[in-house]
Design an enzyme around this catalytic site. Structure first.
Site, PDB file in Angstrom:
ATOM      1  CG  ASP A 102      -5.097   2.450   0.634  1.00  0.00           C
ATOM      2  OD1 ASP A 102      -6.042   1.646   0.538  1.00  0.00           O
ATOM      3  OD2 ASP A 102      -3.952   2.121   0.997  1.00  0.00           O
TER       4      ASP A 102
ATOM      5  CG  MET B 213     -11.209   3.311   1.844  1.00  0.00           C
ATOM      6  SD  MET B 213      -9.676   3.304   2.792  1.00  0.00           S
ATOM      7  CE  MET B 213      -8.517   3.427   1.445  1.00  0.00           C
TER       8      MET B 213
ATOM      9  CG  MET C  66     -11.650  -2.832   4.624  1.00  0.00           C
ATOM     10  SD  MET C  66     -10.103  -2.471   3.770  1.00  0.00           S
ATOM     11  CE  MET C  66      -9.121  -1.714   5.073  1.00  0.00           C
TER      12      MET C  66
ATOM     13  CG  HIS D  81      -3.787  -1.556  -1.795  1.00  0.00           C
ATOM     14  ND1 HIS D  81      -4.870  -2.344  -2.143  1.00  0.00           N
ATOM     15  CD2 HIS D  81      -4.217  -0.753  -0.795  1.00  0.00           C
ATOM     16  CE1 HIS D  81      -5.898  -2.033  -1.374  1.00  0.00           C
ATOM     17  NE2 HIS D  81      -5.541  -1.065  -0.541  1.00  0.00           N
TER      18      HIS D  81
ATOM     19  CG  MET E  31      -8.459   7.374   2.333  1.00  0.00           C
ATOM     20  SD  MET E  31      -7.572   7.521   3.893  1.00  0.00           S
ATOM     21  CE  MET E  31      -6.685   5.961   3.896  1.00  0.00           C
TER      22      MET E  31
ATOM     23  CG  ASP F 271      -6.190  -2.876   2.896  1.00  0.00           C
ATOM     24  OD1 ASP F 271      -5.140  -2.628   3.512  1.00  0.00           O
ATOM     25  OD2 ASP F 271      -6.804  -2.040   2.207  1.00  0.00           O
TER      26      ASP F 271
ATOM     27  CG  HIS G 297      -9.150   0.221  -0.811  1.00  0.00           C
ATOM     28  ND1 HIS G 297      -8.584   0.013   0.433  1.00  0.00           N
ATOM     29  CD2 HIS G 297     -10.489   0.213  -0.620  1.00  0.00           C
ATOM     30  CE1 HIS G 297      -9.541  -0.114   1.329  1.00  0.00           C
ATOM     31  NE2 HIS G 297     -10.711   0.008   0.724  1.00  0.00           N
TER      32      HIS G 297
ATOM     33  CB  SER H  76      -0.903   0.012   1.233  1.00  0.00           C
ATOM     34  OG  SER H  76      -1.466   1.300   1.363  1.00  0.00           O
TER      35      SER H  76
HETATM   36  C1  DX5 Z   1      -6.418   1.505   5.351  1.00  0.00           C
HETATM   37  C2  DX5 Z   1      -5.943   1.216   3.967  1.00  0.00           C
HETATM   38  C3  DX5 Z   1      -4.839   0.258   3.913  1.00  0.00           C
HETATM   39  C4  DX5 Z   1      -3.612   0.673   4.649  1.00  0.00           C
HETATM   40  C5  DX5 Z   1      -3.006  -0.565   5.224  1.00  0.00           C
HETATM   41  O1  DX5 Z   1      -7.503   2.307   5.309  1.00  0.00           O
HETATM   42  O2  DX5 Z   1      -6.995   0.707   3.172  1.00  0.00           O
HETATM   43  O3  DX5 Z   1      -4.530  -0.139   2.577  1.00  0.00           O
HETATM   44  O4  DX5 Z   1      -2.657   1.331   3.847  1.00  0.00           O
HETATM   45  O5  DX5 Z   1      -1.978  -0.193   6.047  1.00  0.00           O
HETATM   46  P1  DX5 Z   1      -1.252  -1.173   7.067  1.00  0.00           P
HETATM   47  O6  DX5 Z   1      -0.741  -2.322   6.253  1.00  0.00           O
HETATM   48  O7  DX5 Z   1      -0.184  -0.292   7.615  1.00  0.00           O
HETATM   49  O8  DX5 Z   1      -2.287  -1.581   8.064  1.00  0.00           O
HETATM   50 ZN    ZN Z   2      -6.439  -0.236   1.172  1.00  0.00          ZN
END
Ligand code: DX5
Ligand code: ZN
Length: 215
Positions: free
Chosen positions: A34, A67, A136, A32, A36, A174, A65, A7
């Site tokens: 993320d 969010m 998750m 990956h 948000m 994840d 991903h 990620s």
């Molecule tokens: C959290 C993200 C993850 C995050 C995981 O909201 O979706 O992808 O980066 O991070 P770690 O591996 O540090 O828990």
């Molecule tokens: Zn993620």
């Protein structure tokens, strides 16, 4: 052999190009990403202008991903940044079936993501339509959180649902993944591990990825 999707949320944002190059040279299967919106989750990460800069540097498939609320609004933008997989949250889509069809019609793989409190059984009527399910194992929004151990049973229940329904979906997990939780997840039936803090916090980042890939 396990697929690893590091990620980028835990990368050094002042040196994103360098960190993407490290992933190119590593045993990561995907990258990956993320996204948000500060509404669906209590944090904001990066958006399409940043991803447009990353895309030409990345030589691994992008596993995006989202969010964000109502992610179906952004199918074309996600396709335009060259994503291979578009992950949308079950909790963020009013018309999930339509959104999944739109993602596939745009030429991407469709993945549905479940928050920790959302049960696997809610996927019964969509699991044959999707290419991947993302479970998750933390509440989304932040890297570096503690793995929720109940996810292991959830992986087993999802594996069972996929087998019963004849779905070809893969299982990605994840949040809070490290060598120990990663091993437990693979034993439970996970195909792909996302890892942020464990990879980017390591002294030898490529070795951390290789360790997960060997699970
Ligand atoms: C959290 C993200 C993850 C995050 C995981 O909201 O979706 O992808 O980066 O991070 P770690 O591996 O540090 O828990
Ligand atoms: Zn993620």
């Amino acid at each position: 052999m396990t697929q690893v999707s590091p990620s980028l949320l835990s990368a050094d944002f002042a040196n994103l190009g360098r960190d993407v190059e490290m992933l190119n040279e590593s045993r990561a299967s995907m990258i990956h990403i993320d996204v948000m919106d500060g509404v669906f989750v209590p944090n904001i990460s990066f958006g399409f202008p940043v991803l447009k800069s990353i895309q030409p540097l990345a030589r691994k498939p992008l596993d995006v991903h989202l969010m964000i609320v109502d992610p179906g609004r952004f199918v074309n933008q996600v396709r335009d940044i060259g994503a291979e997989i578009m992950n949308v949250h079950y909790e963020a889509c009013t018309h999930l079936h339509r959104t999944v069809q739109q993602i596939k019609a745009a030429g991407m793989k469709a993945a549905v993501t479940l928050n920790p409190a959302t049960p696997v059984c809610l996927l019964e009527d969509i699991v044959t339509e999707v290419d991947m399910v993302l479970l998750m194992s933390v509440n989304p929004g932040f890297g570096g959180q503690k793995f929720i151990s109940g996810t292991l049973d959830k992986v087993r229940r999802l594996r069972d649902l996929i087998a019963r329904s004849g779905s070809a979906a893969t299982i990605e997990v994840d949040g809070g993944v490290n060598l120990e939780t990663g091993r437990q997840l693979v034993e439970a039936g996970a195909d792909i591990l996302v890892a942020g803090n464990y990879v980017f916090g390591a002294a030898d980042q490529k070795a951390a990825i290789a360790g997960l890939a060997d699970l």
